[in-house]
Design an enzyme around this catalytic site. Structure first.
Site, PDB file in Angstrom:
ATOM      1  N   SER A  11     -54.157 105.952 -55.448  1.00 13.59           N
ATOM      2  CA  SER A  11     -55.081 105.204 -56.316  1.00 13.59           C
ATOM      3  C   SER A  11     -54.736 103.730 -56.464  1.00 13.59           C
ATOM      4  O   SER A  11     -55.592 102.909 -56.759  1.00 13.59           O
ATOM      5  CB  SER A  11     -55.085 105.850 -57.705  1.00 13.59           C
ATOM      6  OG  SER A  11     -53.754 105.948 -58.188  1.00 13.59           O
ATOM      7  N   ARG A  12     -53.461 103.412 -56.296  1.00 12.53           N
ATOM      8  CA  ARG A  12     -53.061 102.011 -56.507  1.00 12.53           C
ATOM      9  C   ARG A  12     -51.769 101.713 -55.732  1.00 12.53           C
ATOM     10  O   ARG A  12     -51.166 102.623 -55.145  1.00 12.53           O
ATOM     11  CB  ARG A  12     -52.888 101.690 -57.998  1.00 12.53           C
ATOM     12  CG  ARG A  12     -51.966 102.616 -58.719  1.00 12.53           C
ATOM     13  CD  ARG A  12     -52.124 102.535 -60.241  1.00 12.53           C
ATOM     14  NE  ARG A  12     -51.241 103.494 -60.884  1.00 12.53           N
ATOM     15  CZ  ARG A  12     -49.973 103.247 -61.191  1.00 12.53           C
ATOM     16  NH1 ARG A  12     -49.459 102.060 -60.962  1.00 12.53           N
ATOM     17  NH2 ARG A  12     -49.221 104.174 -61.746  1.00 12.53           N
ATOM     18  N   VAL A  61     -48.803 115.899 -58.413  1.00  8.99           N
ATOM     19  CA  VAL A  61     -48.081 116.443 -57.257  1.00  8.99           C
ATOM     20  C   VAL A  61     -46.704 117.016 -57.606  1.00  8.99           C
ATOM     21  O   VAL A  61     -46.027 117.553 -56.749  1.00  8.99           O
ATOM     22  CB  VAL A  61     -47.967 115.418 -56.093  1.00  8.99           C
ATOM     23  CG1 VAL A  61     -49.316 115.141 -55.468  1.00  8.99           C
ATOM     24  CG2 VAL A  61     -47.277 114.140 -56.536  1.00  8.99           C
ATOM     25  N   ASN A  87     -46.380 109.669 -50.893  1.00  6.88           N
ATOM     26  CA  ASN A  87     -46.167 108.328 -51.438  1.00  6.88           C
ATOM     27  C   ASN A  87     -45.974 108.326 -52.955  1.00  6.88           C
ATOM     28  O   ASN A  87     -45.290 107.448 -53.480  1.00  6.88           O
ATOM     29  CB  ASN A  87     -47.375 107.458 -51.060  1.00  6.88           C
ATOM     30  CG  ASN A  87     -47.441 106.203 -51.896  1.00  6.88           C
ATOM     31  OD1 ASN A  87     -46.701 105.245 -51.660  1.00  6.88           O
ATOM     32  ND2 ASN A  87     -48.320 106.195 -52.905  1.00  6.88           N
ATOM     33  N   TYR A 152     -33.259 107.693 -59.439  1.00  9.47           N
ATOM     34  CA  TYR A 152     -34.293 107.245 -58.496  1.00  9.47           C
ATOM     35  C   TYR A 152     -33.703 107.137 -57.091  1.00  9.47           C
ATOM     36  O   TYR A 152     -34.274 107.653 -56.125  1.00  9.47           O
ATOM     37  CB  TYR A 152     -34.840 105.888 -58.955  1.00  9.47           C
ATOM     38  CG  TYR A 152     -35.868 105.277 -58.026  1.00  9.47           C
ATOM     39  CD1 TYR A 152     -37.203 105.653 -58.102  1.00  9.47           C
ATOM     40  CD2 TYR A 152     -35.512 104.312 -57.079  1.00  9.47           C
ATOM     41  CE1 TYR A 152     -38.160 105.092 -57.252  1.00  9.47           C
ATOM     42  CE2 TYR A 152     -36.448 103.753 -56.224  1.00  9.47           C
ATOM     43  CZ  TYR A 152     -37.774 104.142 -56.312  1.00  9.47           C
ATOM     44  OH  TYR A 152     -38.710 103.589 -55.468  1.00  9.47           O
ATOM     45  N   ALA A 154     -31.159 108.629 -55.885  1.00 12.37           N
ATOM     46  CA  ALA A 154     -30.834 109.974 -55.372  1.00 12.37           C
ATOM     47  C   ALA A 154     -32.093 110.665 -54.835  1.00 12.37           C
ATOM     48  O   ALA A 154     -32.039 111.336 -53.797  1.00 12.37           O
ATOM     49  CB  ALA A 154     -30.184 110.812 -56.474  1.00 12.37           C
ATOM     50  N   LYS A 156     -34.653 109.239 -53.496  1.00 12.47           N
ATOM     51  CA  LYS A 156     -35.087 108.593 -52.257  1.00 12.47           C
ATOM     52  C   LYS A 156     -34.127 108.913 -51.101  1.00 12.47           C
ATOM     53  O   LYS A 156     -34.559 109.097 -49.962  1.00 12.47           O
ATOM     54  CB  LYS A 156     -35.238 107.082 -52.473  1.00 12.47           C
ATOM     55  CG  LYS A 156     -36.304 106.729 -53.522  1.00 12.47           C
ATOM     56  CD  LYS A 156     -37.662 107.312 -53.169  1.00 12.47           C
ATOM     57  CE  LYS A 156     -38.775 106.842 -54.086  1.00 12.47           C
ATOM     58  NZ  LYS A 156     -40.099 107.299 -53.656  1.00 12.47           N
ATOM     59  N   ILE A 185     -41.658  95.415 -53.213  1.00 15.87           N
ATOM     60  CA  ILE A 185     -43.075  95.255 -52.900  1.00 15.87           C
ATOM     61  C   ILE A 185     -43.837  94.939 -54.191  1.00 15.87           C
ATOM     62  O   ILE A 185     -43.556  95.525 -55.252  1.00 15.87           O
ATOM     63  CB  ILE A 185     -43.640  96.556 -52.263  1.00 15.87           C
ATOM     64  CG1 ILE A 185     -42.769  97.044 -51.093  1.00 15.87           C
ATOM     65  CG2 ILE A 185     -45.100  96.369 -51.822  1.00 15.87           C
ATOM     66  CD1 ILE A 185     -42.670  96.121 -49.881  1.00 15.87           C
TER      67      ILE A 185
HETATM   68  P1  NAP Z   1     -47.162 102.200 -58.335  1.00 19.49           P
HETATM   69  O1  NAP Z   1     -48.045 101.038 -58.102  1.00 19.49           O
HETATM   70  O2  NAP Z   1     -46.505 102.403 -59.658  1.00 19.49           O
HETATM   71  O3  NAP Z   1     -47.983 103.522 -57.926  1.00 19.49           O
HETATM   72  C1  NAP Z   1     -47.422 104.789 -58.083  1.00 19.49           C
HETATM   73  C2  NAP Z   1     -48.408 105.798 -57.545  1.00 19.49           C
HETATM   74  O4  NAP Z   1     -47.832 107.100 -57.670  1.00 19.49           O
HETATM   75  C3  NAP Z   1     -49.726 105.802 -58.307  1.00 19.49           C
HETATM   76  O5  NAP Z   1     -50.781 105.901 -57.396  1.00 19.49           O
HETATM   77  C4  NAP Z   1     -49.628 107.065 -59.158  1.00 19.49           C
HETATM   78  O6  NAP Z   1     -50.877 107.687 -59.387  1.00 19.49           O
HETATM   79  C5  NAP Z   1     -48.781 107.956 -58.267  1.00 19.49           C
HETATM   80  N1  NAP Z   1     -48.141 109.029 -59.039  1.00 19.49           N
HETATM   81  C6  NAP Z   1     -47.117 108.946 -59.908  1.00 19.49           C
HETATM   82  N2  NAP Z   1     -46.842 110.166 -60.413  1.00 19.49           N
HETATM   83  C7  NAP Z   1     -47.718 111.025 -59.832  1.00 19.49           C
HETATM   84  C8  NAP Z   1     -47.938 112.422 -59.940  1.00 19.49           C
HETATM   85  N3  NAP Z   1     -47.192 113.199 -60.758  1.00 19.49           N
HETATM   86  N4  NAP Z   1     -48.927 112.984 -59.203  1.00 19.49           N
HETATM   87  C9  NAP Z   1     -49.690 112.225 -58.379  1.00 19.49           C
HETATM   88  N5  NAP Z   1     -49.525 110.894 -58.241  1.00 19.49           N
HETATM   89  C10 NAP Z   1     -48.551 110.307 -58.964  1.00 19.49           C
HETATM   90  O7  NAP Z   1     -45.961 102.203 -57.309  1.00 19.49           O
HETATM   91  P2  NAP Z   1     -45.855 101.761 -55.770  1.00 19.49           P
HETATM   92  O8  NAP Z   1     -44.969 100.595 -55.740  1.00 19.49           O
HETATM   93  O9  NAP Z   1     -47.169 101.734 -55.144  1.00 19.49           O
HETATM   94  O10 NAP Z   1     -45.003 103.015 -55.259  1.00 19.49           O
HETATM   95  C11 NAP Z   1     -45.440 103.902 -54.242  1.00 19.49           C
HETATM   96  C12 NAP Z   1     -44.217 104.539 -53.611  1.00 19.49           C
HETATM   97  O11 NAP Z   1     -43.415 103.526 -53.010  1.00 19.49           O
HETATM   98  C13 NAP Z   1     -43.313 105.231 -54.636  1.00 19.49           C
HETATM   99  O12 NAP Z   1     -42.818 106.440 -54.111  1.00 19.49           O
HETATM  100  C14 NAP Z   1     -42.176 104.246 -54.819  1.00 19.49           C
HETATM  101  O13 NAP Z   1     -40.974 104.863 -55.219  1.00 19.49           O
HETATM  102  C15 NAP Z   1     -42.078 103.645 -53.442  1.00 19.49           C
HETATM  103  N6  NAP Z   1     -41.405 102.329 -53.429  1.00 19.49           N
HETATM  104  C16 NAP Z   1     -41.940 101.248 -54.067  1.00 19.49           C
HETATM  105  C17 NAP Z   1     -41.277 100.026 -54.027  1.00 19.49           C
HETATM  106  C18 NAP Z   1     -41.788  98.781 -54.693  1.00 19.49           C
HETATM  107  O14 NAP Z   1     -41.060  97.781 -54.742  1.00 19.49           O
HETATM  108  N7  NAP Z   1     -43.005  98.771 -55.219  1.00 19.49           N
HETATM  109  C19 NAP Z   1     -40.049  99.928 -53.346  1.00 19.49           C
HETATM  110  C20 NAP Z   1     -39.547 101.061 -52.714  1.00 19.49           C
HETATM  111  C21 NAP Z   1     -40.226 102.250 -52.750  1.00 19.49           C
HETATM  112  P3  NAP Z   1     -51.675 107.651 -60.809  1.00 19.49           P
HETATM  113  O15 NAP Z   1     -51.640 106.237 -61.285  1.00 19.49           O
HETATM  114  O16 NAP Z   1     -53.034 108.137 -60.447  1.00 19.49           O
HETATM  115  O17 NAP Z   1     -50.961 108.613 -61.730  1.00 19.49           O
END
Ligand code: NAP
Length: 243
Positions: A11-12, A61, A87, A152, A154, A156, A185
């Site tokens: 979604s985002r 999920v 994701n 977190y 752990a 990953k 990001i």
């Molecule tokens: P974000 O903007 O906070 O988005 C998180 C996403 O996860 C949202 O779409 C949210 O959906 C979904 N989500 C969370 N809990 C959920 C659940 N129980 N069931 C279904 N969906 C769920 O974060 P992002 O930065 O895009 O992160 C995406 C992935 O990249 C994550 O796994 C994060 O750990 C990883 N990551 C991010 C960064 C960074 O710097 N941003 C760095 C390394 C890794 P809803 O809003 O619909 O609940």
């Protein structure tokens, strides 16, 4: 028939960029969401204006019954699943001593159990097709560790271990499993950080910028199209944390 891909947390943020990129390449994309229903609908509407259809499905999920229901819906409509992108994730920043059992369990469930669960649910279909691509969005913290982000990190690192082990197990079935480990990001996940914090990351990054969700989406698209990469952890990070 075009490929069918499920993107959890579509979604985002990073998930949304992956949904847009895959859908614009003609893949039938199912964008999963949990709380951000409005954002998911908006995404569907925006892509619709480009004459691109995506499906949106609500599922937490971290709960097997909801994942199973989502997978059943996808199979009912398309009859197959070619790509799964795990994701969905949450961050958790706490001093190690302050992490409670509930905190630990929650982040494990959302970040790691969800990937285990979704992979198990889609696997029978990939195995019967003898084809599949699974991408786990882990994190650079799973490689280098993040201070005050032990649980977190752990989750990953666990994802990356799952990626490598599963790649070995599923390679003979022509199912590829890879991780993308993003650096910093620009998404809601990093909203709690000040401009000063972000500037410091920029300074420590050889490519001198914060990553964009599209940087990760490009790599995901490449992995979807590729046929000979498996068991890899690809860190897209602008050089931040080169080891
Ligand atoms: P974000 O903007 O906070 O988005 C998180 C996403 O996860 C949202 O779409 C949210 O959906 C979904 N989500 C969370 N809990 C959920 C659940 N129980 N069931 C279904 N969906 C769920 O974060 P992002 O930065 O895009 O992160 C995406 C992935 O990249 C994550 O796994 C994060 O750990 C990883 N990551 C991010 C960064 C960074 O710097 N941003 C760095 C390394 C890794 P809803 O809003 O619909 O609940």
């Amino acid at each position: 028939m075009q490929k069918v891909a499920i993107v959890t947390g579509g979604s985002r943020g990073i998930g949304r960029a992956i949904v847009e990129t895959l859908a614009r390449k003609g893949i039938n994309v199912i964008a999963n969401y949990n709380q951000s229903e409005e954002k998911a609908k908006q995404l569907q509407e925006n892509l619709g204006k480009e004459n691109i259809h995506i499906d949106i499905i609500k599922a937490d999920v971290s709960k097997r019954e909801e994942v199973k229901k989502m997978v059943d819906m996808v199979i009912k409509k398309y009859g197959k699943i070619d790509v799964l992108i795990n994701n969905a994730g949450i961050s958790q920043e706490k001093l190690f001593q302050d992490i409670t059992d509930d905190d630990w369990e929650h982040v494990m469930k959302v970040n790691l159990y969800s990937a285990f669960c979704a992979t198990q649910e889609v696997l029978p279909y990939m195995l019967s097709q003898k084809r599949g691509c699974i991408i786990n969005i882990s994190s650079i913290y799973g490689i280098i560790g993040g201070s005050c982000a032990v649980a977190y990190s752990a989750t990953k690192a666990g994802m990356d271990g799952m990626t490598k082990a599963l790649a070995k197990e599923l390679g003979p079935s022509n199912i590829r499993v890879n991780s993308i480990a993003p650096g910093c990001i620009d998404t809601d996940m990093n909203k709690q950080y000040t401009e000063e914090d972000m500037n410091q990351v920029k300074e420590e990054t050889p490519l001198e910028r914060i990553g964009k969700p599209e940087d990760i989406a490009k790599c995901a698209m490449w992995l979807v199209e590729d046929t000979f990469t498996t068991g890899q952890v690809i860190s897209i990070n602008g050089g931040w944390g080169i080891i």
